[in-house]
Design a protein around this motif. Structure first.
Motif, PDB file in Angstrom:
ATOM      1  N   ASN A  52      22.675  -4.366  -1.011  1.00  0.00           N
ATOM      2  CA  ASN A  52      23.188  -5.519  -0.274  1.00  0.00           C
ATOM      3  C   ASN A  52      24.409  -5.092   0.539  1.00  0.00           C
ATOM      4  O   ASN A  52      24.718  -3.902   0.639  1.00  0.00           O
ATOM      5  CB  ASN A  52      23.502  -6.674  -1.218  1.00  0.00           C
ATOM      6  CG  ASN A  52      24.551  -6.305  -2.263  1.00  0.00           C
ATOM      7  OD1 ASN A  52      25.332  -5.354  -2.094  1.00  0.00           O
ATOM      8  ND2 ASN A  52      24.589  -7.057  -3.353  1.00  0.00           N
ATOM      9  N   SER A  86      25.615  -2.858  -3.525  1.00  0.00           N
ATOM     10  CA  SER A  86      25.073  -3.102  -4.861  1.00  0.00           C
ATOM     11  C   SER A  86      23.586  -3.455  -4.777  1.00  0.00           C
ATOM     12  O   SER A  86      23.021  -3.574  -3.684  1.00  0.00           O
ATOM     13  CB  SER A  86      25.843  -4.236  -5.544  1.00  0.00           C
ATOM     14  OG  SER A  86      27.217  -3.925  -5.632  1.00  0.00           O
ATOM     15  N   PRO A 119      20.345  -5.530  -4.458  1.00  0.00           N
ATOM     16  CA  PRO A 119      20.100  -6.812  -3.795  1.00  0.00           C
ATOM     17  C   PRO A 119      19.423  -7.805  -4.732  1.00  0.00           C
ATOM     18  O   PRO A 119      18.834  -7.430  -5.745  1.00  0.00           O
ATOM     19  CB  PRO A 119      19.172  -6.429  -2.648  1.00  0.00           C
ATOM     20  CG  PRO A 119      18.380  -5.284  -3.211  1.00  0.00           C
ATOM     21  CD  PRO A 119      19.345  -4.520  -4.087  1.00  0.00           C
ATOM     22  N   LYS A 120      19.510  -9.071  -4.378  1.00  0.00           N
ATOM     23  CA  LYS A 120      18.795 -10.128  -5.080  1.00  0.00           C
ATOM     24  C   LYS A 120      17.655 -10.627  -4.188  1.00  0.00           C
ATOM     25  O   LYS A 120      17.570 -10.288  -3.007  1.00  0.00           O
ATOM     26  CB  LYS A 120      19.746 -11.278  -5.433  1.00  0.00           C
ATOM     27  CG  LYS A 120      20.883 -10.865  -6.360  1.00  0.00           C
ATOM     28  CD  LYS A 120      21.726 -12.052  -6.758  1.00  0.00           C
ATOM     29  CE  LYS A 120      22.905 -11.629  -7.631  1.00  0.00           C
ATOM     30  NZ  LYS A 120      22.476 -10.999  -8.884  1.00  0.00           N
ATOM     31  N   LYS A 121      16.793 -11.451  -4.786  1.00  0.00           N
ATOM     32  CA  LYS A 121      15.643 -11.979  -4.043  1.00  0.00           C
ATOM     33  C   LYS A 121      16.082 -12.689  -2.761  1.00  0.00           C
ATOM     34  O   LYS A 121      15.391 -12.633  -1.743  1.00  0.00           O
ATOM     35  CB  LYS A 121      14.845 -12.933  -4.936  1.00  0.00           C
ATOM     36  CG  LYS A 121      13.635 -13.551  -4.262  1.00  0.00           C
ATOM     37  CD  LYS A 121      12.797 -14.325  -5.251  1.00  0.00           C
ATOM     38  CE  LYS A 121      13.484 -15.586  -5.736  1.00  0.00           C
ATOM     39  NZ  LYS A 121      13.533 -16.628  -4.669  1.00  0.00           N
ATOM     40  N   LYS A 122      17.234 -13.334  -2.799  1.00  0.00           N
ATOM     41  CA  LYS A 122      17.713 -14.076  -1.636  1.00  0.00           C
ATOM     42  C   LYS A 122      17.883 -13.169  -0.427  1.00  0.00           C
ATOM     43  O   LYS A 122      17.665 -13.597   0.716  1.00  0.00           O
ATOM     44  CB  LYS A 122      19.055 -14.754  -1.970  1.00  0.00           C
ATOM     45  CG  LYS A 122      19.549 -15.695  -0.874  1.00  0.00           C
ATOM     46  CD  LYS A 122      18.623 -16.887  -0.707  1.00  0.00           C
ATOM     47  CE  LYS A 122      19.162 -17.864   0.325  1.00  0.00           C
ATOM     48  NZ  LYS A 122      18.213 -18.983   0.558  1.00  0.00           N
ATOM     49  N   GLN A 123      18.275 -11.891  -0.666  1.00  0.00           N
ATOM     50  CA  GLN A 123      18.427 -10.967   0.466  1.00  0.00           C
ATOM     51  C   GLN A 123      17.094 -10.711   1.161  1.00  0.00           C
ATOM     52  O   GLN A 123      17.037 -10.567   2.385  1.00  0.00           O
ATOM     53  CB  GLN A 123      19.042  -9.648   0.005  1.00  0.00           C
ATOM     54  CG  GLN A 123      20.553  -9.593   0.085  1.00  0.00           C
ATOM     55  CD  GLN A 123      21.225 -10.191  -1.138  1.00  0.00           C
ATOM     56  OE1 GLN A 123      20.913  -9.795  -2.246  1.00  0.00           O
ATOM     57  NE2 GLN A 123      22.147 -11.106  -0.934  1.00  0.00           N
ATOM     58  N   ALA A 160      13.009  -7.037  -2.610  1.00  0.00           N
ATOM     59  CA  ALA A 160      14.347  -6.696  -3.086  1.00  0.00           C
ATOM     60  C   ALA A 160      14.226  -5.798  -4.313  1.00  0.00           C
ATOM     61  O   ALA A 160      13.678  -6.214  -5.337  1.00  0.00           O
ATOM     62  CB  ALA A 160      15.127  -7.963  -3.436  1.00  0.00           C
ATOM     63  N   LYS A 165      15.738  -5.123  -6.958  1.00  0.00           N
ATOM     64  CA  LYS A 165      16.850  -5.719  -7.680  1.00  0.00           C
ATOM     65  C   LYS A 165      17.354  -4.866  -8.833  1.00  0.00           C
ATOM     66  O   LYS A 165      18.490  -5.048  -9.283  1.00  0.00           O
ATOM     67  CB  LYS A 165      16.474  -7.110  -8.186  1.00  0.00           C
ATOM     68  CG  LYS A 165      15.252  -7.165  -9.075  1.00  0.00           C
ATOM     69  CD  LYS A 165      14.886  -8.603  -9.410  1.00  0.00           C
ATOM     70  CE  LYS A 165      13.688  -8.675 -10.340  1.00  0.00           C
ATOM     71  NZ  LYS A 165      13.910  -7.994 -11.620  1.00  0.00           N
ATOM     72  N   ASP A 166      16.554  -3.941  -9.301  1.00  0.00           N
ATOM     73  CA  ASP A 166      16.995  -3.017 -10.348  1.00  0.00           C
ATOM     74  C   ASP A 166      17.231  -1.614  -9.798  1.00  0.00           C
ATOM     75  O   ASP A 166      17.544  -0.693 -10.557  1.00  0.00           O
ATOM     76  CB  ASP A 166      15.961  -2.957 -11.486  1.00  0.00           C
ATOM     77  CG  ASP A 166      15.775  -4.307 -12.162  1.00  0.00           C
ATOM     78  OD1 ASP A 166      16.796  -4.972 -12.427  1.00  0.00           O
ATOM     79  OD2 ASP A 166      14.618  -4.707 -12.393  1.00  0.00           O
TER      80      ASP A 166
END
Length: 211
Positions: free
Chosen positions: A140, A144, A146-150, A167, A169-170
């Motif tokens: 992001n 860091s 990213p989350k789904k929102k990105q 994303a 995310k991990d």
């Protein structure tokens, strides 16, 4: 006798297996209409302990896409097509420029006649559904995970109807990848084996069949 009753591109049996309604065209396996590979479980996933090396398989990566579905990379397998995997970061200028180029918006790539003349056929093949492209967001704006929102925001800003945006995310895929710079690219064949991982020009040239 109709194997796709709602004509949404997904066979009835696959929809039943995945829990969607084969009689409702609004109820598909993926909201984005991405391909579905019913034989993906037969593919020999090396896991994230494998190597990012030509001739090796990419791991079976699953992550949330821009519509909230869990996209499975191996659904792009066994369809007779190459796939370009693009690792991007939301803070990365050239990642954004590539996303703009893919959707035919003005960008530094778009305004470079040499790039457009050489690699325009790559974009044409993506638009025609002959070449698959996956954008993986690995960082992001703060660097860091990213989350789904990105993924949702990226697609809202740079929409392409044939490109899943997921994303990581991990940061599983980007850690396995060993990324040295953003954006980074890998070309894989229908068996998810790496054909080229030698930067933008190497991957794009290989996608075009150029030695």
């Amino acid at each position: 006798t109709n194997t796709d009753s709602d004509e949404d591109g997904y066979p009835d049996g696959a929809e039943v297996e995945m829990g969607s309604d084969p009689s409702d065209p609004e109820s598909g396996i993926y909201a984005g209409g991405w391909p579905y590979n019913p034989d993906k479980d037969s593919m020999d996933d090396p896991g994230f302990d494998g190597k990012n090396k030509v001739g090796k398989m990419v791991p079976r990566f699953v992550a949330p896409d821009q519509f909230g579905d869990q996209f499975d990379l191996y659904d792009f397998g066994l369809g007779g097509k190459y796939t370009i995997i693009d690792a991007s970061a939301t803070w990365c200028y050239y990642c954004v420029e590539m996303a703009k180029w893919l959707e035919h918006d003005p960008s530094s790539y778009f305004s470079d006649p040499g790039f457009s003349n050489t690699y325009g056929p790559v974009r044409d093949a993506i638009d025609a559904g002959e070449l698959q492209w996956l954008t993986v967001l690995g960082q992001n704006d703060s660097g860091s995970a990213p989350k789904k929102k990105q993924a949702e925001n990226w697609y809202a800003a740079y929409p392409h109807p044939l490109i899943p945006v997921v994303a990581d995310k991990d940061q599983e895929l980007v850690d396995w990848w060993g990324i040295q710079g953003w954006p980074s690219f890998i070309l894989v064949d229908e068996n998810m084996e790496i054909v080229n991982n030698n930067g933008l020009s190497g991957v794009f040239d290989a996608a075009l069949g150029t030695p």
